[in-house]
Design a protein around this motif. Structure first.
Motif, PDB file in Angstrom:
ATOM      1  N   PRO A  83       9.591  -2.925  -6.431  1.00 28.89           N
ATOM      2  CA  PRO A  83       9.682  -1.659  -7.165  1.00 28.89           C
ATOM      3  C   PRO A  83      10.043  -0.488  -6.259  1.00 28.89           C
ATOM      4  CG  PRO A  83       7.753  -2.891  -7.858  1.00 28.89           C
ATOM      5  CD  PRO A  83       8.309  -3.630  -6.675  1.00 28.89           C
ATOM      6  N   GLY A  84      11.000   0.312  -6.734  1.00 28.83           N
ATOM      7  CA  GLY A  84      11.423   1.493  -5.998  1.00 28.83           C
ATOM      8  C   GLY A  84      12.511   1.252  -4.982  1.00 28.83           C
TER       9      GLY A  84
ATOM     10  N   GLN B 197       0.816  -1.218   0.000  1.00 27.38           N
ATOM     11  CA  GLN B 197       0.000   0.000   0.000  1.00 27.38           C
ATOM     12  C   GLN B 197       0.852   1.271   0.000  1.00 27.38           C
ATOM     13  OE1 GLN B 197      -3.395   0.026  -0.280  1.00 27.38           O
ATOM     14  NE2 GLN B 197      -3.188  -2.202  -0.510  1.00 27.38           N
ATOM     15  N   LEU B 198       2.134   1.129   0.333  1.00 26.70           N
ATOM     16  CA  LEU B 198       3.006   2.301   0.444  1.00 26.70           C
ATOM     17  C   LEU B 198       3.915   2.504  -0.765  1.00 26.70           C
ATOM     18  CD1 LEU B 198       4.129   1.901   4.181  1.00 26.70           C
ATOM     19  CD2 LEU B 198       2.428   3.489   3.263  1.00 26.70           C
ATOM     20  N   LEU B 199       3.831   1.609  -1.754  1.00 25.25           N
ATOM     21  CA  LEU B 199       4.666   1.777  -2.946  1.00 25.25           C
ATOM     22  C   LEU B 199       4.418   3.148  -3.571  1.00 25.25           C
ATOM     23  CD1 LEU B 199       4.555  -1.693  -4.777  1.00 25.25           C
ATOM     24  CD2 LEU B 199       6.256  -0.825  -3.170  1.00 25.25           C
TER      25      LEU B 199
ATOM     26  N   PHE C 247       2.811  -9.973  -5.436  1.00 25.50           N
ATOM     27  CA  PHE C 247       2.985  -8.530  -5.573  1.00 25.50           C
ATOM     28  C   PHE C 247       4.036  -8.226  -6.640  1.00 25.50           C
ATOM     29  CE2 PHE C 247       1.578  -8.041  -0.892  1.00 25.50           C
ATOM     30  CZ  PHE C 247       0.249  -8.020  -1.269  1.00 25.50           C
ATOM     31  N   ALA C 248       4.031  -6.986  -7.100  1.00 21.66           N
ATOM     32  CA  ALA C 248       4.850  -6.568  -8.236  1.00 21.66           C
ATOM     33  C   ALA C 248       6.344  -6.744  -7.972  1.00 21.66           C
ATOM     34  CB  ALA C 248       4.557  -5.109  -8.567  1.00 21.66           C
ATOM     35  N   LEU C 249       7.055  -7.161  -9.023  1.00 21.70           N
ATOM     36  CA  LEU C 249       8.506  -7.270  -9.016  1.00 21.70           C
ATOM     37  C   LEU C 249       9.055  -6.473 -10.190  1.00 21.70           C
ATOM     38  CD1 LEU C 249       8.863 -11.136  -8.516  1.00 21.70           C
ATOM     39  CD2 LEU C 249       8.916  -9.382  -6.732  1.00 21.70           C
ATOM     40  N   THR C 250      10.304  -6.105 -10.113  1.00 22.87           N
ATOM     41  CA  THR C 250      10.930  -5.406 -11.222  1.00 22.87           C
ATOM     42  C   THR C 250      12.419  -5.724 -11.250  1.00 22.87           C
ATOM     43  OG1 THR C 250      11.249  -3.223 -12.263  1.00 22.87           O
ATOM     44  CG2 THR C 250      11.448  -3.329  -9.861  1.00 22.87           C
TER      45      THR C 250
END
Length: 286
Positions: free
Chosen positions: A39-40, A15-17, A125-128
């Motif tokens: 991410p980030g 929720q904090l991305l 959840f998202a990965l990059t």
């Protein structure tokens, strides 16, 4: 129940991305980071590998080094820092060591990702693999909060005076004096343990999934070692990483008088004037 003062869940982090007041720090090695990360996130493996030099009970090199490193990575002192490793039971406590280092910098808003990167991936959840170059900044040191850390002179004083519980969190081979470190049997010059210490292997405070046991379970394990919440406890391992993991587990369970001997066995074993118990002892029965 997970203590939000020390930990954050993957769901809450998701929720904090993108929140500019949150800095996500991946403490794994560069190869693992490049293969995929949150991410980030920025990569600071130094939280695990760095060996600080103690001077008069303080660690000025540690403070200067990480203030420079965090600033170069674009991490600000006014951000909440979320640290993660692969999983809390297989990263040898690297994200928890990061939490301790940040405490020594006077940083007061940091969380460790409970379940680690493995828990994040398991939830889909998202990965990059993309890296984001964040503008460098000056990381401003807070008040010196090194009361969490003790040096070898305070550890030696504790050995002589008694009254303080010494907790060894290393692996069994190290505890029974078969190996000097987790990185090689003869890496350090002496094998053994601190006289009077009791032992619990660092990963015994977690379940198979890398999540910390309940407060009641941790209290029960400590009771078996003769340790209560009212005791003052000094922790050590080889270089303060695994013991940092245990430190957070104990704090979460209400053991508030706990400190870390940051130099740990890596430092202690190299000073022949410091006492050790070098007797080889039997393995604990399975």
């Amino acid at each position: 129940m997970l203590n939000p003062e020390y930990f954050i869940t993957p769901e809450s982090l998701q929720q904090l991305l993108g929140d500019k007041d949150v800095a996500i720090v991946d403490t794994r090695n560069a190869e693992a980071f490049a293969a995929g990360h949150i991410p980030g996130a920025v990569n600071i493996h130094d939280f695990f590998t760095y060996l600080a030099r103690e001077s008069d009970g303080h660690y000025p090199d540690l403070r200067d080094h990480f203030a420079t490193t965090l600033g170069a990575a674009g991490v600000r002192a006014d951000q909440t820092i979320v640290l993660y490793e692969d999983n809390l039971n297989n990263g040898y406590g690297q994200s928890c060591r990061g939490w301790v280092v940040l405490s020594a910098l006077g940083h007061h808003r940091m969380r460790v990702l409970h379940g680690g990167f493995a828990g994040w991936k398991a939830r889909g959840f998202a990965l990059t693999v993309a890296t984001v170059a964040k503008p460098a900044c000056k990381y401003s040191l807070g008040s010196d909060a090194q009361s969490l850390l003790i040096d070898k002179s305070r550890m030696l004083k504790a050995l002589k005076s008694g009254g303080i519980k010494l907790l060894d969190t290393r692996n069994e081979d190290e505890w029974i004096a078969e190996s000097s470190s987790p990185y090689g049997r003869d890496l350090a010059p002496r094998k053994g343990r601190l006289p009077g210490a009791v032992w619990i292997q660092w990963d015994k405070l977690m379940n198979a999934g890398g999540e910390f046991l309940s407060t009641d379970e941790i209290v029960s394990l400590m009771k078996q070692l003769g340790i209560s919440r009212n005791d003052e406890i000094y922790l050590y391992c080889f270089k303060g990483a695994r013991a940092s993991n245990t430190l957070l587990a104990l704090k979460m369970a209400g053991f508030n008088k706990v400190k870390l001997y940051f130099g740990s066995w890596n430092e202690w074993s190299r000073d022949n004037k410091l006492p050790i118990d070098a007797e080889v002892i039997s393995r604990v029965a399975a």
